[in-house]
Design an enzyme around this catalytic site. Structure first.
Site, PDB file in Angstrom:
ATOM      1  N   SER A  48       0.699 110.449  33.539  1.00 18.93           N
ATOM      2  CA  SER A  48      -0.538 109.929  32.942  1.00 18.93           C
ATOM      3  C   SER A  48      -1.291 109.063  33.933  1.00 18.93           C
ATOM      4  O   SER A  48      -0.779 108.727  34.976  1.00 18.93           O
ATOM      5  CB  SER A  48      -0.242 109.148  31.677  1.00 18.93           C
ATOM      6  OG  SER A  48       0.400 107.944  31.978  1.00 18.93           O
ATOM      7  N   LYS A  70     -11.420 102.830  23.044  1.00 21.00           N
ATOM      8  CA  LYS A  70     -10.353 103.782  23.336  1.00 21.00           C
ATOM      9  C   LYS A  70      -9.134 102.966  23.768  1.00 21.00           C
ATOM     10  O   LYS A  70      -9.252 101.848  24.293  1.00 21.00           O
ATOM     11  CB  LYS A  70     -10.747 104.783  24.426  1.00 21.00           C
ATOM     12  CG  LYS A  70     -11.005 104.240  25.802  1.00 21.00           C
ATOM     13  CD  LYS A  70      -9.872 104.014  26.749  1.00 21.00           C
ATOM     14  CE  LYS A  70      -8.801 105.048  26.724  1.00 21.00           C
ATOM     15  NZ  LYS A  70      -7.763 104.717  27.787  1.00 21.00           N
ATOM     16  N   THR A 102      -9.402  94.231  26.837  1.00 18.68           N
ATOM     17  CA  THR A 102      -8.503  95.321  26.479  1.00 18.68           C
ATOM     18  C   THR A 102      -9.136  96.677  26.646  1.00 18.68           C
ATOM     19  O   THR A 102     -10.294  96.864  26.327  1.00 18.68           O
ATOM     20  CB  THR A 102      -8.079  95.214  25.011  1.00 18.68           C
ATOM     21  OG1 THR A 102      -7.191  96.286  24.727  1.00 18.68           O
ATOM     22  CG2 THR A 102      -9.260  95.347  24.081  1.00 18.68           C
ATOM     23  N   THR A 105      -8.423 109.071  26.037  1.00 19.68           N
ATOM     24  CA  THR A 105      -7.416 109.647  26.956  1.00 19.68           C
ATOM     25  C   THR A 105      -6.217 110.096  26.110  1.00 19.68           C
ATOM     26  O   THR A 105      -6.234 111.184  25.565  1.00 19.68           O
ATOM     27  CB  THR A 105      -7.002 108.657  28.065  1.00 19.68           C
ATOM     28  OG1 THR A 105      -6.511 107.461  27.482  1.00 19.68           O
ATOM     29  CG2 THR A 105      -8.178 108.333  28.960  1.00 19.68           C
ATOM     30  N   ASN A 131       5.492 109.261  27.462  1.00 14.47           N
ATOM     31  CA  ASN A 131       5.476 108.591  28.763  1.00 14.47           C
ATOM     32  C   ASN A 131       6.538 109.043  29.744  1.00 14.47           C
ATOM     33  O   ASN A 131       6.432 108.766  30.933  1.00 14.47           O
ATOM     34  CB  ASN A 131       5.562 107.085  28.552  1.00 14.47           C
ATOM     35  CG  ASN A 131       4.279 106.561  27.967  1.00 14.47           C
ATOM     36  OD1 ASN A 131       3.228 106.699  28.585  1.00 14.47           O
ATOM     37  ND2 ASN A 131       4.349 106.001  26.769  1.00 14.47           N
ATOM     38  N   GLU A 180       0.956 104.616  21.273  1.00 12.57           N
ATOM     39  CA  GLU A 180       1.706 105.826  21.619  1.00 12.57           C
ATOM     40  C   GLU A 180       3.006 105.907  20.820  1.00 12.57           C
ATOM     41  O   GLU A 180       3.857 105.031  20.917  1.00 12.57           O
ATOM     42  CB  GLU A 180       1.951 105.877  23.123  1.00 12.57           C
ATOM     43  CG  GLU A 180       0.653 106.166  23.875  1.00 12.57           C
ATOM     44  CD  GLU A 180       0.764 106.044  25.385  1.00 12.57           C
ATOM     45  OE1 GLU A 180      -0.095 106.608  26.069  1.00 12.57           O
ATOM     46  OE2 GLU A 180       1.687 105.380  25.875  1.00 12.57           O
TER      47      GLU A 180
END
Lengths: 408, 408
Positions: free
Chosen positions: A408, A188, A199, A162, A403, A280
């Site tokens: 998202s 991922k 997770t 993603t 973010n 991120e």
């Protein structure tokens, strides 16, 4: 998500060469669930006799596919199994419609593969709260089954991404009594990462032979030392899933084999670290070693308090050896600490000891070390033998960009 | 800290006019503890007969001044009292040297005021882990005592600022049986804000009369509904201190008086909200109303999980009505939730209900609302009567700038 973010500066040079795992085949397809111009569905099918273990998010708002997998696990079966995963939509907080989507997909996979639906596991990752257009997925299933191939594990890793900036894979090969056993896995994840019992999406395959219950207990134990020791942003996904499938195709029974457990742990740690390296906005990979705690559990509370502290993470982003913020995080964690017994090092530079800055500490030494892209932070509590290691990344403008600026 | 950050866009228009509280006098001075060209020490002296209550950080690494205040509170005394606060250095994690600094300062204040040292309370706020240059403070104490004045409370509010972009004050005046009672308070705080039993530095004064033990229990109760319901970044300071001094100068005994409790609560909430409005990098003031939880305590767990979630806070910064992230935060909180009973509103816009997006929801309605600088987020769990309200701000590039780019 699915913006074309540039590849993380902490990414490995390339996707690794993964060994073929006898007894499992992969395929991927572009179903257009949300993203255009890329694959977004993966299918893995395992031979009869495969055992399956799984660990999942403890979130009270976990997704329909997670609940379905939890219902199905533990039923011993010789029928084989399949895993279908889509990216682009998490099918979480989608009400009864979510269960319908899971049923439609699992039944379509069962039909196309000849497996019972009870042996078809699914996962969905992506936006929360929008109905999953499952027709787009079921329309691709016959094609996926036709394409199944032992060598397509990298395609599977790519289809489940993603906000990931790189596909994640890891493997190990060992000899047990002169016979080869292989392990290969894909993962991922890059945001909403604070696993609790599991997770992101992680799928690991081995040709070793191990009974369902032994596979499950081994996976749960190793998960606590790998995926449950990483955090990007303290946020826990509604879809976290970790599954391990043992096809038994090598013919080698690994019950109680410590070499196999060590090899599996190395694959899990490798994948867990890759998730952190793709955190991120991450620019630093941070290992936090906590020793001297009252217990291992207390060490982990301290370690995660440090790893999740926005002030520690921004200090690391700013290459500031700000150990005062580490002291703060230890203090707030709720676990036992004694200010006057605490010592803190950045790498090999001892910065604080006995409740006070170390007499030999020179800030330029630590400042130099903070410029690296891999930082080791050591905390000794001076209280007992409890220890842990956790991993995280820094908190940067990149995290805010990803973010705050995109849905998202 | 002490960068010249521009005034928060959420700041009140001006510092309020605070009433004189009979029986307490203030002074401030520029001692050059760390900052240049501004005041950094405040002294407040209270008349004989003043009762004193306090609530402090529960951090295991709390500062030397906090430990000293905790030791001194609860001893009933008719001697009067003093509070001395410096900014620029927190005197936290400064080993035995920290206790020496506290002793030097409290003894100097005792000498200059004629108070016993056991009635001199101190606090320090600023950088952690550097020795406090207490000589610079003690050198100013005679001058501070000479300058003490009933009207200088604003000077006190300014002297205790660190990363604050505005001085914080609030007040209330009520009539009790026809007699006037006044309350006035000051606070500092903008980062490292997730109070636990107390918050930042807050000093509130009243001319009401109330015994030490009654004052303490009232303060602790109201703290749980005000300062313990705010968070900026989930990080808890080593110096958090909240003190309330009742001089009794009005002659009005307020034991059990609900009007007084309500007025005090309004002052505490006002100051708590100002701390959030000055949250590092904040551009949105967010009120999170949680209802329908199993208990008030569970409601608070959910509320703070939402308020501390980096993904929720960045979504708000991006003006994105991303209720999926709210669902995620509720799910990870550890408190009881049932996906299918949950409803979520942004302001008056119902976005999700019964485990699913509301049929009447139009994203443009919520998106319009997210442009405001004050956002109300309502979550109903549909389980019971437990409720709470917590306050936070958004997570922006400004937070990263302040904390990654400067040593604080």
């Amino acid at each position: 998500m699915a913006q074309s973010m540039s590849r993380s500066p902490l990414a490995p040079a390339a996707f690794p060469d993964l060994p073929v795992i006898k007894g499992v085949r992969f395929a991927s397809a572009a179903a257009g669930v949300k993203y255009q111009g890329r694959t977004d569905v993966m299918l893995a099918q395992m031979n009869p006799g495969t055992t399956v273990a799984g660990v999942f998010t403890k979130s009270a708002t976990r997704s329909a596919p997670v609940r379905d997998c939890q219902d199905k696990l533990g039923a011993e079966s010789q029928a084989g199994a399949a895993i279908l995963v889509n990216s682009g939509n998490s099918n979480a907080f989608t009400g009864h419609f979510g269960q319908t989507s899971v049923a439609e997909i699992t039944e379509a996979v069962a039909m196309a593969t000849g497996l019972p639906a009870s042996r078809v596991f699914t996962a969905s990752t992506g936006v929360i709260g929008e109905p999953l257009p499952h027709d787009r997925i079921t329309a691709k299933i016959n094609g996926l089954v036709d394409d199944l191939n032992e060598v397509r594990i990298k395609d599977a890793a790519e289809a489940i991404m993603t906000t990931d900036t790189f596909a994640k894979g890891a493997s190990a090969q060992i000899q047990v009594d002169g016979q080869a056993v292989s392990i290969a896995g894909v993962a991922k994840g890059s945001g909403m990462i604070a696993p609790d019992m599991a997770t992101m999406l992680v799928y690991i395959f081995t040709d070793a032979k191990l009974a369902d219950s032994d596979l499950q207990s081994l996976l749960a134990k190793l998960c606590n030392r790998s995926f449950n020791c990483i955090t990007v942003d303290s946020d826990t996904s509604t879809s976290d899933s970790l599954m391990l499938c043992a096809t038994g195709a090598s013919g080698v029974d690994v019950k109680g084999n410590s070499d196999f457990a060590a090899a599996l742990e190395s694959v899990m740690l490798d994948l867990a670290h890759q998730v952190v390296r793709d955190g991120e906005g991450a620019t630093k990979f941070v290992e936090i070693q906590v020793t001297g705690a009252v217990s291992d559990a207390e060490a982990k509370v301290h370690g995660l308090a440090i790893a999740n502290s926005p002030l520690v993470k921004t200090a690391i982003a700013g290459e500031d050896p700000n150990w005062g913020r580490v002291v703060m995080a230890i203090g707030k964690s709720g676990a036992i600490a004694d200010r006057d017994l605490l010592s803190i090092s950045f790498g090999d530079v001892l910065v604080a000891e006995k409740g006070w800055v170390s007499p030999d500490y020179r800030e330029e030494d630590a400042a130099e070390l903070m410029k690296r892209d891999e930082i080791i932070l050591k905390v000794d509590l001076g209280l007992g033998g409890g220890k842990t290691t956790v991993w995280t990344c820094d908190l940067t403008h990149g995290y805010i960009e990803i973010n705050a600026d995109y849905r998202s």
